[in-house]
Write a protein that holds these residues in place. Structure first.
Motif, mmCIF file in Angstrom:
data_model
loop_
_atom_site.group_PDB
_atom_site.id
_atom_site.type_symbol
_atom_site.label_atom_id
_atom_site.label_comp_id
_atom_site.label_asym_id
_atom_site.label_seq_id
_atom_site.Cartn_x
_atom_site.Cartn_y
_atom_site.Cartn_z
ATOM 1 N N ASP A 64 0.853 -1.191 0.000
ATOM 2 C CA ASP A 64 0.000 0.000 0.000
ATOM 3 C C ASP A 64 0.887 1.239 0.000
ATOM 4 O O ASP A 64 1.590 1.505 0.967
ATOM 5 C CB ASP A 64 -0.913 -0.009 1.223
ATOM 6 C CG ASP A 64 -1.896 1.153 1.207
ATOM 7 O OD1 ASP A 64 -1.882 1.940 0.234
ATOM 8 O OD2 ASP A 64 -2.678 1.277 2.168
ATOM 9 N N GLN A 66 -0.147 4.238 0.068
ATOM 10 C CA GLN A 66 -0.784 5.241 0.919
ATOM 11 C C GLN A 66 -0.639 6.649 0.329
ATOM 12 O O GLN A 66 -0.309 7.605 1.016
ATOM 13 C CB GLN A 66 -0.210 5.193 2.345
ATOM 14 C CG GLN A 66 -0.489 3.871 3.051
ATOM 15 C CD GLN A 66 -0.027 3.879 4.494
ATOM 16 O OE1 GLN A 66 0.818 4.675 4.895
ATOM 17 N NE2 GLN A 66 -0.562 2.982 5.295
ATOM 18 N N THR A 67 -0.927 6.762 -0.947
ATOM 19 C CA THR A 67 -0.845 8.051 -1.602
ATOM 20 C C THR A 67 -2.101 8.869 -1.359
ATOM 21 O O THR A 67 -3.200 8.320 -1.214
ATOM 22 C CB THR A 67 -0.636 7.877 -3.121
ATOM 23 O OG1 THR A 67 -0.588 9.163 -3.731
ATOM 24 C CG2 THR A 67 -1.786 7.071 -3.745
ATOM 25 N N ASP A 68 -1.946 10.183 -1.297
ATOM 26 C CA ASP A 68 -3.108 11.063 -1.164
ATOM 27 C C ASP A 68 -3.407 11.789 -2.478
ATOM 28 O O ASP A 68 -4.202 12.715 -2.525
ATOM 29 C CB ASP A 68 -2.890 12.086 -0.046
ATOM 30 C CG ASP A 68 -1.632 12.935 -0.264
ATOM 31 O OD1 ASP A 68 -0.931 12.714 -1.280
ATOM 32 O OD2 ASP A 68 -1.356 13.805 0.578
ATOM 33 N N THR A 69 -2.783 11.335 -3.558
ATOM 34 C CA THR A 69 -3.027 11.927 -4.874
ATOM 35 C C THR A 69 -4.374 11.461 -5.411
ATOM 36 O O THR A 69 -4.741 10.293 -5.283
ATOM 37 C CB THR A 69 -1.919 11.513 -5.865
ATOM 38 O OG1 THR A 69 -0.664 11.951 -5.362
ATOM 39 C CG2 THR A 69 -2.161 12.133 -7.235
ATOM 40 N N SER A 70 -5.117 12.367 -6.018
ATOM 41 C CA SER A 70 -6.425 12.050 -6.569
ATOM 42 C C SER A 70 -6.284 11.604 -8.024
ATOM 43 O O SER A 70 -5.880 12.376 -8.892
ATOM 44 C CB SER A 70 -7.352 13.268 -6.494
ATOM 45 O OG SER A 70 -8.603 12.975 -7.068
ATOM 46 N N TYR A 71 -6.611 10.324 -8.277
ATOM 47 C CA TYR A 71 -6.539 9.750 -9.617
ATOM 48 C C TYR A 71 -7.943 9.490 -10.157
ATOM 49 O O TYR A 71 -8.899 9.320 -9.398
ATOM 50 C CB TYR A 71 -5.804 8.408 -9.597
ATOM 51 C CG TYR A 71 -4.346 8.459 -9.237
ATOM 52 C CD1 TYR A 71 -3.413 9.060 -10.078
ATOM 53 C CD2 TYR A 71 -3.875 7.854 -8.066
ATOM 54 C CE1 TYR A 71 -2.063 9.076 -9.763
ATOM 55 C CE2 TYR A 71 -2.523 7.867 -7.742
ATOM 56 C CZ TYR A 71 -1.624 8.481 -8.599
ATOM 57 O OH TYR A 71 -0.294 8.486 -8.283
ATOM 58 N N GLN A 99 -8.302 4.350 -4.163
ATOM 59 C CA GLN A 99 -8.199 5.811 -4.060
ATOM 60 C C GLN A 99 -8.617 6.514 -5.338
ATOM 61 O O GLN A 99 -8.719 7.748 -5.366
ATOM 62 C CB GLN A 99 -6.753 6.209 -3.702
ATOM 63 C CG GLN A 99 -5.778 6.245 -4.889
ATOM 64 C CD GLN A 99 -5.240 4.889 -5.311
ATOM 65 O OE1 GLN A 99 -5.779 3.862 -4.928
ATOM 66 N NE2 GLN A 99 -4.176 4.882 -6.090
ATOM 67 N N HIS A 101 -11.018 7.462 -8.761
ATOM 68 C CA HIS A 101 -12.361 7.520 -9.331
ATOM 69 C C HIS A 101 -12.384 6.629 -10.577
ATOM 70 O O HIS A 101 -11.556 6.786 -11.471
ATOM 71 C CB HIS A 101 -12.722 8.950 -9.744
ATOM 72 C CG HIS A 101 -12.660 9.945 -8.635
ATOM 73 N ND1 HIS A 101 -13.594 9.991 -7.625
ATOM 74 C CD2 HIS A 101 -11.769 10.936 -8.373
ATOM 75 C CE1 HIS A 101 -13.296 10.970 -6.791
ATOM 76 N NE2 HIS A 101 -12.189 11.562 -7.216
ATOM 77 N N ASP A 177 0.705 5.268 -9.879
ATOM 78 C CA ASP A 177 1.822 5.931 -9.218
ATOM 79 C C ASP A 177 3.074 5.915 -10.098
ATOM 80 O O ASP A 177 3.869 6.850 -10.075
ATOM 81 C CB ASP A 177 2.110 5.255 -7.876
ATOM 82 C CG ASP A 177 0.983 5.461 -6.882
ATOM 83 O OD1 ASP A 177 0.567 6.613 -6.682
ATOM 84 O OD2 ASP A 177 0.507 4.464 -6.314
#
Length: 361
Positions: A64, A66-71, A99, A101, A177
């Motif tokens: 994981d 654990q990225t906070d980037t919105s894909y 994470q 859409h 990523d």
């Protein structure tokens, strides 16, 4: 059922019978069968291998990030109902990329029951109206369908968008990523006239270093602004089939922008300042300055529609058996050739223009 299908069915059955026996006596029956078949079919020209792609990832441990980037993953095109392919791919993406859409951008005449199943699986569905003018080889269908999904991704706040197809599945577990890291690593030169980020594209078997602007259109990845700009190019006002002279060259095909891939990339490069003059020099300049080209194995795409033509071992094997030094069809903008061009190891030479003037077939 035609004769070819009958023969194929008979051959398939003749293979399945001994495999049933192998399964009874060999614990690793798949590996045993495939290894032996590869050994039997090898010849002086090819060493053969095989690969296995998991259908389910529930039992596979995944790191994981654990990225906070919105894909956003935009799946565009008509729904593939065979084996519930589009639906199962949505389920796979929801499991593998929680994470992101997941957006299915398709047509407003698709069966309502299937659309509802896709929505229940967690995807956002965009229904588009088909354009009245198809454009050459129906390029407008892709432009309209992709743009509908990309606009929805922008509305949902996605920072990065991957554009793929409803009849394909990307099997690599961290490709989002990976593509973002490539864009962050290989930045464009500063230019006050435009935002400067690259788009990641995919190398496929039919592309070529010497067919101007022929970059595969199956997959694009980029920042939302760039993806909106890529698919904001004008629709093609021509009909589906464009006439071209007999024994036309690669450059002739490029000039007329017959292939949808060429129509998209040539228009995009011109938007970014390229000449669009159908030369190898202009083509390579656009690729070097604005794209990052990755290889088929970087995504591990499953594509049932054209499994016989584009599966991985055709890419390395007999798909290029008719290549020659006069045509160099095998040379493509995969990551190896792209990074060599980007770094200056591979450099344009005027004599390369001759390859654009060979007959395309």
């Amino acid at each position: 059922m035609n004769v070819k299908n009958v023969i194929n069915k008979m051959l398939r059955k003749s293979i399945s019978i001994p495999y049933c026996l192998i399964k009874r006596v060999k614990r690793d029956s798949v590996d045993f069968l495939m290894t032996e078949v590869c050994h039997i079919a090898e010849n002086s020209q090819y060493q053969l291998a095989y690969r296995k792609i998991p259908k389910k990832y529930d039992d596979i441990p995944m790191l994981d990030y654990q990225t906070d980037t919105s894909y956003a993953i935009v799946m565009q095109g008509p729904i593939r109902t065979e084996e519930n392919f589009t639906l199962t791919t949505v389920n796979y993406y929801k499991r593998t990329f929680p994470q992101a859409h997941i957006i299915v951008s398709t047509w407003d005449d698709e069966p309502k029951d299937i659309i509802e199943q896709i929505k229940k699986a967690g995807a956002c569905v965009v229904l588009n109206s088909k354009p009245t003018c198809t454009g050459t080889l129906m390029v407008n269908y892709q432009l309209v369908n992709s743009m509908g999904g990309i606009k929805k991704a922008a509305e949902l706040g996605a920072e990065y968008i991957a554009k793929t197809r409803t009849d394909q599945k990307i099997s690599r577990l961290h490709f989002l990523d990976y593509c973002r890291a490539l864009i962050q690593t290989f930045q464009c030169q500063p230019n006050e006239s435009k935002e400067n980020t690259r788009i990641v594209t995919l190398s496929m078997t039919y592309g070529n270093l010497f067919y101007p602007y022929l970059i595969s259109d199956f997959f694009y990845f980029g920042k939302t602004f760039d993806m909106l700009r890529l698919f904001s190019i004008p629709l093609d006002t021509r009909e589906r089939y464009v006439k071209i002279k007999k024994n036309a060259t690669r450059r002739d095909f490029s000039r007329l922008m017959i292939a949808p891939e060429v129509y998209i990339m040539k228009n995009y490069f011109q938007l970014l300042g390229c000449a669009g003059d159908d030369t190898i020099k202009d083509y390579w300049t656009g690729v070097k300055n604005n794209l990052i080209c990755i290889s088929m194995k970087d995504l591990d795409i499953v594509w049932p529609k054209y499994e016989e033509r584009y599966r991985m071992h055709h890419y390395y094997g007999n798909y290029f058996e008719d290549d020659s030094r006069d045509k160099l069809k095998t040379e493509n903008f995969d990551f190896e050739n792209w990074i060599n061009l980007y770094s200056g190891i591979l450099q344009y030479r005027p004599e390369y223009e001759k390859y654009a003037d060979v007959i395309f077939k």
